[in-house]
Enzyme design. Structure first.
Site, PDB file in Angstrom:
ATOM      1  N   ASP A 168       0.815  -1.259  -0.066  1.00 33.38           N
ATOM      2  CA  ASP A 168       0.024  -0.084   0.072  1.00 33.38           C
ATOM      3  C   ASP A 168       1.017   1.183  -0.063  1.00 33.38           C
ATOM      4  O   ASP A 168       0.448   2.156  -0.668  1.00 33.38           O
ATOM      5  CB  ASP A 168      -0.898   0.143   1.302  1.00 33.38           C
ATOM      6  N   ASP A 215      -7.918   0.237   1.031  1.00 37.03           N
ATOM      7  CA  ASP A 215      -7.317   0.354   2.329  1.00 37.03           C
ATOM      8  C   ASP A 215      -8.387   0.031   3.475  1.00 37.03           C
ATOM      9  O   ASP A 215      -7.989  -0.303   4.679  1.00 37.03           O
ATOM     10  CB  ASP A 215      -6.823   1.822   2.427  1.00 37.03           C
ATOM     11  N   ASP A 254      -6.945   2.877  -4.138  1.00 37.81           N
ATOM     12  CA  ASP A 254      -6.243   2.943  -2.769  1.00 37.81           C
ATOM     13  C   ASP A 254      -7.203   3.247  -1.773  1.00 37.81           C
ATOM     14  O   ASP A 254      -6.899   2.544  -0.645  1.00 37.81           O
ATOM     15  CB  ASP A 254      -5.284   3.985  -3.080  1.00 37.81           C
TER      16      ASP A 254
END
Length: 78
Positions: free
Chosen positions: A53, A77, A73
């Site tokens: 990440d 997450d 993203d």
């Protein structure tokens, strides 16, 4: 470390979006490992997911960030 990973991925033709997807897969795998009674493997896999990440953002800044990548993203997450 993040810069090294990002440079290696760039040389290999791996996109930031691909790293984001790999991070998601690792995160889900980590949960499955814990569910299957393998907490240490789950923690290690979750750590690797976090590393991916962080590396995807570094790679995106080195190349061309995509709007879809930014959404993936943030979503992955969670």
């Amino acid at each position: 470390l993040l810069t090294l990973i990002a440079r290696l991925c760039r040389r290999l033709g791996v996109s930031a979006d691909a790293l984001t997807l790999a991070g998601l897969v690792c995160g889900v795998l980590a949960a499955l490992l814990v569910l299957l009674g393998q907490p240490l493997a789950g923690i290690a896999t979750l750590w690797f997911s976090g590393l991916l990440d962080a590396a995807d953002g570094t790679l995106a800044r080195m190349t061309r960030p995509s709007p879809l990548g930014a959404i993936m993203d943030i979503t992955f997450d969670r």
